[in-house]
Design a protein around this motif. Structure first.
Motif, PDB file in Angstrom:
ATOM      1  N   ILE A 232       0.876  -0.988  -0.170  1.00  0.00           N
ATOM      2  CA  ILE A 232      -0.060  -0.094   0.113  1.00  0.00           C
ATOM      3  C   ILE A 232       0.900   1.373   0.088  1.00  0.00           C
ATOM      4  N   VAL A 233       1.838   1.288   0.810  1.00  0.00           N
ATOM      5  CA  VAL A 233       3.017   2.394   0.793  1.00  0.00           C
ATOM      6  C   VAL A 233       3.662   2.560  -0.607  1.00  0.00           C
ATOM      7  N   ASN A 234       3.922   1.481  -1.090  1.00  0.00           N
ATOM      8  CA  ASN A 234       4.662   1.646  -2.282  1.00  0.00           C
ATOM      9  C   ASN A 234       3.716   2.012  -3.458  1.00  0.00           C
ATOM     10  N   GLU A 235       2.512   1.625  -3.565  1.00  0.00           N
ATOM     11  CA  GLU A 235       1.597   2.177  -4.119  1.00  0.00           C
ATOM     12  C   GLU A 235       1.342   3.648  -4.243  1.00  0.00           C
ATOM     13  N   TRP A 236       1.234   3.960  -2.953  1.00  0.00           N
ATOM     14  CA  TRP A 236       1.102   5.505  -2.807  1.00  0.00           C
ATOM     15  C   TRP A 236       2.255   6.286  -3.249  1.00  0.00           C
ATOM     16  N   ALA A 237       3.231   5.944  -2.861  1.00  0.00           N
ATOM     17  CA  ALA A 237       4.849   6.567  -3.253  1.00  0.00           C
ATOM     18  C   ALA A 237       4.804   6.548  -4.926  1.00  0.00           C
ATOM     19  N   ALA A 238       4.347   5.551  -5.566  1.00  0.00           N
ATOM     20  CA  ALA A 238       4.218   5.642  -7.077  1.00  0.00           C
ATOM     21  C   ALA A 238       3.412   6.625  -7.482  1.00  0.00           C
ATOM     22  N   LYS A 239       2.195   6.841  -6.823  1.00  0.00           N
ATOM     23  CA  LYS A 239       1.305   7.875  -7.551  1.00  0.00           C
ATOM     24  C   LYS A 239       1.906   9.114  -6.934  1.00  0.00           C
ATOM     25  N   TYR A 240       2.574   9.367  -5.740  1.00  0.00           N
ATOM     26  CA  TYR A 240       3.039  10.554  -5.410  1.00  0.00           C
ATOM     27  C   TYR A 240       4.272  10.915  -6.234  1.00  0.00           C
ATOM     28  N   PHE A 241       5.214  10.125  -6.706  1.00  0.00           N
ATOM     29  CA  PHE A 241       6.108  10.381  -7.657  1.00  0.00           C
ATOM     30  C   PHE A 241       5.455  10.756  -9.233  1.00  0.00           C
ATOM     31  N   GLN A 242       4.497  10.158  -9.634  1.00  0.00           N
ATOM     32  CA  GLN A 242       3.816  10.492 -10.808  1.00  0.00           C
ATOM     33  C   GLN A 242       3.290  12.038 -10.712  1.00  0.00           C
ATOM     34  N   GLU A 243       2.381  12.163  -9.419  1.00  0.00           N
ATOM     35  CA  GLU A 243       1.858  13.701  -9.342  1.00  0.00           C
ATOM     36  C   GLU A 243       3.046  14.680  -9.305  1.00  0.00           C
ATOM     37  N   THR A 244       4.005  14.260  -8.707  1.00  0.00           N
ATOM     38  CA  THR A 244       5.224  15.375  -8.541  1.00  0.00           C
ATOM     39  C   THR A 244       5.591  15.748  -9.920  1.00  0.00           C
ATOM     40  N   LEU A 245       5.882  14.672 -10.872  1.00  0.00           N
ATOM     41  CA  LEU A 245       6.192  14.801 -12.231  1.00  0.00           C
ATOM     42  C   LEU A 245       5.406  15.578 -12.829  1.00  0.00           C
ATOM     43  N   LYS A 246       4.101  15.420 -12.821  1.00  0.00           N
ATOM     44  CA  LYS A 246       3.182  15.996 -13.786  1.00  0.00           C
ATOM     45  C   LYS A 246       2.754  17.410 -13.179  1.00  0.00           C
ATOM     46  N   ASN A 247       2.630  17.519 -11.870  1.00  0.00           N
ATOM     47  CA  ASN A 247       1.821  18.749 -11.532  1.00  0.00           C
ATOM     48  C   ASN A 247       2.626  19.580 -10.583  1.00  0.00           C
ATOM     49  N   ASP A 248       3.751  19.445 -10.126  1.00  0.00           N
ATOM     50  CA  ASP A 248       4.741  20.090  -9.184  1.00  0.00           C
ATOM     51  C   ASP A 248       5.473  21.154 -10.368  1.00  0.00           C
ATOM     52  N   VAL A 249       6.055  22.370  -9.971  1.00  0.00           N
ATOM     53  CA  VAL A 249       6.813  22.911 -10.872  1.00  0.00           C
ATOM     54  C   VAL A 249       8.137  22.495 -11.186  1.00  0.00           C
ATOM     55  N   ASP A 250       8.651  22.116 -10.275  1.00  0.00           N
ATOM     56  CA  ASP A 250      10.054  21.270 -10.270  1.00  0.00           C
ATOM     57  C   ASP A 250       9.785  20.139 -11.012  1.00  0.00           C
ATOM     58  N   GLY A 251       8.614  19.273 -10.756  1.00  0.00           N
ATOM     59  CA  GLY A 251       8.713  18.123 -11.560  1.00  0.00           C
ATOM     60  C   GLY A 251       8.601  18.265 -12.985  1.00  0.00           C
ATOM     61  N   ARG A 252       7.748  19.376 -13.495  1.00  0.00           N
ATOM     62  CA  ARG A 252       7.645  19.603 -14.836  1.00  0.00           C
ATOM     63  C   ARG A 252       9.011  20.002 -15.540  1.00  0.00           C
ATOM     64  N   ALA A 253       9.614  21.061 -14.526  1.00  0.00           N
ATOM     65  CA  ALA A 253      10.723  21.773 -15.313  1.00  0.00           C
ATOM     66  C   ALA A 253      11.863  20.930 -15.215  1.00  0.00           C
ATOM     67  N   ILE A 254      12.288  20.009 -14.287  1.00  0.00           N
ATOM     68  CA  ILE A 254      13.405  19.035 -14.127  1.00  0.00           C
ATOM     69  C   ILE A 254      13.117  17.765 -14.579  1.00  0.00           C
ATOM     70  N   GLY A 255      12.256  17.162 -13.842  1.00  0.00           N
ATOM     71  CA  GLY A 255      11.787  15.627 -14.214  1.00  0.00           C
ATOM     72  C   GLY A 255      11.476  15.528 -15.433  1.00  0.00           C
ATOM     73  N   MET A 256      10.446  16.232 -15.971  1.00  0.00           N
ATOM     74  CA  MET A 256       9.618  15.809 -17.388  1.00  0.00           C
ATOM     75  C   MET A 256      10.546  16.389 -18.129  1.00  0.00           C
TER      76      MET A 256
END
Length: 692
Positions: free
Chosen positions: A115-139
């Motif tokens: 359950i924790v891993n599933e949450w973390a995977a979604k957290y990392f995905q959301e960060t990539l798509k919606n966070d300013v740093d996620g889009r600017a750096i990760g994406m």
């Protein structure tokens, strides 16, 4: 754990036509149904479904099974998962066995980690798509690698913020315990102050997904601007209760269906290689992420295919990687091809420059058989005789681990022509390796037996004596004979009994090897193993056994002469059929093996139980007891004849190698004469005209 009563209800309710119809368009064909096989590119209907036997089978690719087996194969599920799928379909409530408090805690911990891993995977995905740093750096990183949005979604790629406590703080706010953040390896405690720190801070994230679709681990990569001079470019999850690196393959969940469909898997080194090939259109690809292949990983791949192509860079590191683990692949029966890509290219860069059709064409035109590849690599430019002999020994060593004797002999013959070495010399060296491996396995088995005996003695105060499954009543040494006058067939009438009848000295009993007769024996076991063919069987000590089934008769007969069927699955099926038919007077071998927990046995039994030709009802007849008795006896004698023929061939080869050792040659010739007499006696009893 699903209790036995619930499993039985699920198996009873599951209708093969009903289940297969959800995935295959079936039409009536006599008493059966047929359709296009879902496991390969079928052009004409070759997939048959038998309502009466409740099994399915493809006569082209050989896949099929019971309703459970079909769902396991088609949906790539485990046995419990397939049972739960069927339970949902038939609205059967699953009752789990009551777990002990320790088991319950372990299950709770594992489930919490998932359950924790599933949450973390979604957290990392959301960060990539919606966070300013996620889009600017990760994406931006993924864009620079040419990775499309659909592939990012498919592989659940993400980004971890550079702040060292970002994930741990978000997890606590979401209600997740620190204990499971540590157990999964998402975080660790800093030694200096005990603070909880994110393991993957500032990295792009590659989740590892198991065959069942659960996130078991993560890989985090430093971005290109930060990798200069950095030793550890990638950080992976540590081993845990839900993740063991040697048991997982990156991309297996996304690739499993295409691997099974194409009957081939491409093995690459890294995450981006897998992702780039998927984006190119080649989906049957996995990565071992730079570690040596393990037996567990090979067996995991073997569930889907026997054919593997190793794709590596053309540099020295890539060639070295192609060499690792290949003997293990060969020993597990995998067919290996190797493709070294052009200099300067890895699977990632090559896939980005080519279409799927071009990539496939390049693979088909340039892939090399592994033994040929190894020969070319090890002997290229080598002139020193010692180094050349070492290279040839390494090649022969690889050939020796191949289990199929025909494939082995083909490689030896091919190497003899290519390397200019006498074939007999290569065979002799290969046999040394094979004998050495057998001796080592024997020593290991003896050590294990001795260890088990010591443990048993320590636990019970005395050595515990135990028999083979199905050994009671009586055993091979009991001298069982079927009562019933001159027509009775002795259970132990094998090579031993025949040798004594023929008035010759008994040769050492040979172990069985898998052959066509062994397969026919197992097919008879599957179809008729529980049927009684002898009544009132007398043992040598005067005791009477009321009944003897086909399975028991075959089991006792072979054991009397220390023979086996020469195949681990065959021997397991014989042993279990003998034990089950003795314990259960209503034992149905076909149903027992069709619902076996070993899926290899399920497939084998389904294939053997399926009627390849459908007779008219007026022509269908149940075999009589007398027919089964005669058939079993005949097959056993045919099997013994095959064993003696193989022993004669083996002795001929040993005699040819013993030239110069007169004492050894005389011993071998004496053995050859004894086995030849046994073989001739068997041939006469079978009515064979070929007597040597």
């Amino acid at each position: 754990m699903i209790d036995r009563a619930t499993v039985d209800r699920i198996l009873d309710a599951a209708n093969i036509v009903d289940v297969v119809s959800e995935f295959v368009n079936l039409r009536k064909a006599g008493v059966n149904y047929k359709g296009l096989c879902p496991f390969h590119d079928d052009k004409t209907p070759s997939f048959m479904v038998s309502p009466s036997k409740n099994i399915c089978h493809c006569f082209a690719c050989g896949k099929g099974g019971t309703p459970v087996g079909f769902i396991m194969e088609h949906e790539q599920m485990t046995y419990p998962e397939a049972l739960r799928w069927l339970a949902r379909k038939y609205n059967i409530e699953i009752k789990e066995r009551e777990l002990t408090s320790e088991e319950r805690q372990q299950e709770n911990d594992r489930e919490s980690m998932f359950i924790v891993n599933e949450w973390a995977a979604k957290y990392f995905q959301e960060t990539l798509k919606n966070d300013v740093d996620g889009r600017a750096i990760g994406m931006q990183y993924f864009r620079s690698r040419g990775i499309r949005d659909d592939i990012i979604e498919k592989f659940q790629l993400g980004y971890a913020l550079p702040q060292r406590t970002a994930l741990s703080e978000a997890a606590r706010k979401a209600g997740y315990k620190e204990e499971y953040l540590l157990k999964t390896g998402l975080c660790y405690k800093r030694e200096s102050d005990g603070q909880l720190v994110d393991r993957y801070a500032g990295r792009v994230i590659f989740p590892w997904v198991s065959t069942s679709g659960k996130v078991v681990a993560f890989g985090g990569r430093l971005l290109d601007s930060r990798t200069k001079g950095v030793q550890q470019k990638y950080v992976n999850s540590p081993d845990s209760d839900i993740y063991h690196k040697e048991q997982q393959l990156y991309g297996i969940f996304q690739a499993k269906r295409q691997i099974a469909k194409e009957d081939r898997v491409f093995m690459v080194e890294g995450y981006t290689d897998v992702i780039a090939m998927h984006q190119c259109g080649l989906e049957n690809v996995v990565a071992n992420s730079g570690t040596a292949l393990s037996t567990y990983q090979i067996k995991l791949l073997h569930r889907f295919t026997n054919n593997i192509v190793l794709l590596y860079d053309g540099d020295e590191a890539g060639i070295h990687a192609a060499m690792r683990g290949t003997d293990m692949l060969l020993a597990e029966g995998m067919n290996i091809k190797v493709l070294i890509l052009p200099d300067g290219d890895d699977p990632d860069s090559f896939a980005r420059k080519h279409t799927a059709a071009d990539f496939r064409k390049y693979i088909d035109e340039h892939q090399t058989d592994f033994i040929q590849f190894k020969s070319d690599m090890l002997l290229r430019g080598v002139t020193d005789p010692i180094k050349r002999s070492e290279a040839i020994n390494s090649i022969v060593r690889s050939i020796s681990v191949i289990t199929d004797p025909i494939v082995r002999d083909t490689y030896v013959s091919d190497c003899s022509h290519r390397l200019g070495v006498n074939e007999a010399t290569l065979i002799a060296q290969m046999n040394k390796y094979i004998r050495s491996d057998i001796e080592q396995r024997y020593k290991d088995a003896r050590r294990e037996e001795e260890r088990a005996a010591r443990l048993a003695q320590a636990g019970n105060g005395a050595a515990v004596a135990g028999g083979e499954p199905g050994g009671s009543p009586g055993s091979a040494d009991n001298g069982l004979n079927a009562a019933g006058g001159s027509d009775a067939v002795p259970v132990g009438s094998g090579a031993t009994a025949v040798a004594e009848e023929g008035g010759v000295r008994q040769a050492p009993a040979a172990k069985g090897v898998p052959n066509n007769v062994a397969t026919m024996i197992v097919e008879m076991l599957v179809r008729h193993g529980g049927e009684v063919i002898f009544s009132n069987v007398e043992t040598d000590d005067g005791q009477t056994i009321g009944r003897l089934t086909v399975a028991q008769y075959v089991y006792y007969s072979l054991n009397a002469d220390n023979l086996s069927l020469g195949n681990a699955l065959y021997d397991q099926m014989l042993s279990e059929a003998a034990a089950q038919s003795e314990a259960d007077p209503y034992f149905n071998a076909e149903q027992y093996f069709a619902h076996h927990q070993n899926y290899e046995i399920v497939q084998l039994a389904t294939n053997m139980a399926f009627d390849h030709f459908q007779l008219r009802k007026s022509q269908q007849k149940e075999p009589t007891t007398e027919y089964l008795r005669e058939q079993a006896s005949r097959l056993l004698m045919d099997f013994r004849l095959d064993v003696t023929d193989q022993r004669l061939k083996q002795l001929k080869a040993e005699i040819s190698l013993a030239i110069g050792d007169q004492e050894r040659m005389l011993q071998l010739m004496e053995q050859y004469k004894d086995v030849q007499n046994i073989r001739n006696t068997l041939a006469r009893k079978l009515g064979t005209s070929i007597v040597v």
